[in-house]
Motif scaffolding. Structure first.
Motif, PDB file in Angstrom:
ATOM      1  N   ALA A   9       0.812  -1.201   0.000  1.00  0.00           N
ATOM      2  CA  ALA A   9       0.000   0.000   0.000  1.00  0.00           C
ATOM      3  C   ALA A   9       0.854   1.263   0.000  1.00  0.00           C
ATOM      4  O   ALA A   9       0.401   2.328  -0.390  1.00  0.00           O
ATOM      5  N   ASP A  10       2.128   1.189   0.499  1.00  0.00           N
ATOM      6  CA  ASP A  10       2.998   2.345   0.544  1.00  0.00           C
ATOM      7  C   ASP A  10       3.930   2.370  -0.663  1.00  0.00           C
ATOM      8  O   ASP A  10       5.016   2.928  -0.590  1.00  0.00           O
ATOM      9  N   SER A  11       3.532   1.801  -1.780  1.00  0.00           N
ATOM     10  CA  SER A  11       4.365   1.747  -2.973  1.00  0.00           C
ATOM     11  C   SER A  11       4.709   3.154  -3.451  1.00  0.00           C
ATOM     12  O   SER A  11       3.811   3.951  -3.748  1.00  0.00           O
ATOM     13  N   PRO A  12       6.008   3.516  -3.522  1.00  0.00           N
ATOM     14  CA  PRO A  12       6.380   4.853  -4.008  1.00  0.00           C
ATOM     15  C   PRO A  12       5.902   5.078  -5.442  1.00  0.00           C
ATOM     16  O   PRO A  12       5.477   6.174  -5.789  1.00  0.00           O
ATOM     17  N   LEU A  13       5.965   4.035  -6.263  1.00  0.00           N
ATOM     18  CA  LEU A  13       5.518   4.167  -7.651  1.00  0.00           C
ATOM     19  C   LEU A  13       4.033   4.493  -7.710  1.00  0.00           C
ATOM     20  O   LEU A  13       3.606   5.433  -8.387  1.00  0.00           O
ATOM     21  N   VAL A  63       2.598   0.169 -16.821  1.00  0.00           N
ATOM     22  CA  VAL A  63       3.255   1.318 -16.200  1.00  0.00           C
ATOM     23  C   VAL A  63       3.802   2.260 -17.258  1.00  0.00           C
ATOM     24  O   VAL A  63       3.710   3.492 -17.135  1.00  0.00           O
ATOM     25  N   ARG A  64       4.358   1.705 -18.338  1.00  0.00           N
ATOM     26  CA  ARG A  64       4.874   2.557 -19.413  1.00  0.00           C
ATOM     27  C   ARG A  64       3.740   3.385 -20.041  1.00  0.00           C
ATOM     28  O   ARG A  64       3.861   4.599 -20.244  1.00  0.00           O
ATOM     29  N   ASP A  75      10.726   5.096 -18.556  1.00  0.00           N
ATOM     30  CA  ASP A  75      11.873   4.292 -18.116  1.00  0.00           C
ATOM     31  C   ASP A  75      12.105   4.450 -16.609  1.00  0.00           C
ATOM     32  O   ASP A  75      12.390   3.465 -15.911  1.00  0.00           O
ATOM     33  N   GLU A  76      12.005   5.674 -16.102  1.00  0.00           N
ATOM     34  CA  GLU A  76      12.209   5.891 -14.673  1.00  0.00           C
ATOM     35  C   GLU A  76      11.120   5.212 -13.848  1.00  0.00           C
ATOM     36  O   GLU A  76      11.379   4.652 -12.773  1.00  0.00           O
ATOM     37  N   MET A  77       9.890   5.265 -14.351  1.00  0.00           N
ATOM     38  CA  MET A  77       8.783   4.644 -13.613  1.00  0.00           C
ATOM     39  C   MET A  77       8.938   3.120 -13.565  1.00  0.00           C
ATOM     40  O   MET A  77       8.665   2.483 -12.541  1.00  0.00           O
ATOM     41  N   VAL A  78       9.373   2.507 -14.684  1.00  0.00           N
ATOM     42  CA  VAL A  78       9.536   1.050 -14.728  1.00  0.00           C
ATOM     43  C   VAL A  78      10.614   0.601 -13.756  1.00  0.00           C
ATOM     44  O   VAL A  78      10.513  -0.465 -13.144  1.00  0.00           O
TER      45      VAL A  78
END
Length: 241
Positions: A9-13, A63-64, A75-78
């Motif tokens: 639940a605390d996923s930074p992404l 995500v992309r 790319d940064e998000m992946v």
């Protein structure tokens, strides 16, 4: 069936993606319509609960696509994705089907094809030789048929279509996806425009999807058409003959 990537639940992404979406004033339903990713899958990514996806192998692609829609670096998000479990690292077709089997050219088949080609070439050669020896062997009936001019009317020329120019002006931060004559202008993820931006597209078939139709104003060949509507709207503009 889902892969075993536990909830986070605390996923930074997920937190970053949700914050960016809220900054743009977009709902999950609007993001889903623009990216063609189901609302449930976008919600799972924002919640960091990747085990709710159909399979973890889809996470990178989702995500992309979502990152491009939000104007973030894909790319940064992946790179912020969690490491998938070993059993999730597999290649699947989107519909779960197996790759198509390839045709194998075996030796008997190759020999049969070669024989058929040789037989056809020999037959053509023999026919040419007979024609050269008896050039006047054409029957009188066939000669008369060749001498009669064809009365089949010539096809009418196709009407000429002229391309149109569609102008777009936005009065708010708006996501747009534009396809001109079957070709996406901003890749599959579209583009986010800032207030006051103006662009134009020329073609025969122009399809525009706006995330905020009320803030998207259209002109066709400099003729004002007005706003596209309300909410997420797709309009198609075609050149007349």
């Amino acid at each position: 069936m889902t892969d075993g990537v536990g909830p986070a639940a605390d996923s930074p992404l997920g937190t970053l993606l949700r914050s960016r979406r809220l900054d743009l004033g977009a709902t999950l339903a609007q993001a889903s319509a623009a990216t063609r990713v189901r609302v449930a899958n976008l919600a799972a990514i924002e919640d960091g609960e990747f085990d709710r996806l159909p399979a973890f192998v889809y996470a990178r692609g989702y995500v992309r696509t979502y990152s491009r829609y939000l104007g973030l670096d894909p790319d940064e998000m992946v790179l912020m994705l969690p490491v998938p479990p070993a059993h999730a690292r597999r290649s699947l077709a989107l519909d779960g089907s197996q790759p198509n089997a390839r045709l194998t050219l075996t030796t008997p088949v190759a020999v049969a094809l070669a024989v058929a080609l040789l037989a056809g070439a020999f037959g053509y050669y023999a026919w040419r030789q007979i024609e050269s020896v008896n050039p006047g062997s054409t029957s009188p009936a066939a000669a008369r048929a060749l001498a009669v001019p064809s009365t089949t009317p010539l096809p009418s020329p196709s009407p000429i279509r002229h391309a149109i120019v569609v102008g777009v002006r936005v009065t708010d931060t708006v996501w747009l996806n534009v396809i001109v004559d079957g070709k996406a202008q901003y890749s599959d993820s579209g583009h986010v425009f800032q207030p006051g931006a103006e662009v134009s597209f020329q073609g025969f078939d122009i399809k525009i999807t706006s995330g905020k139709a009320a803030a998207t104003f259209i002109t066709i060949d400099d003729r004002p058409i007005g706003a596209m509507g309300n909410g997420v709207v797709t309009r198609e503009y075609k050149a007349s003959q």
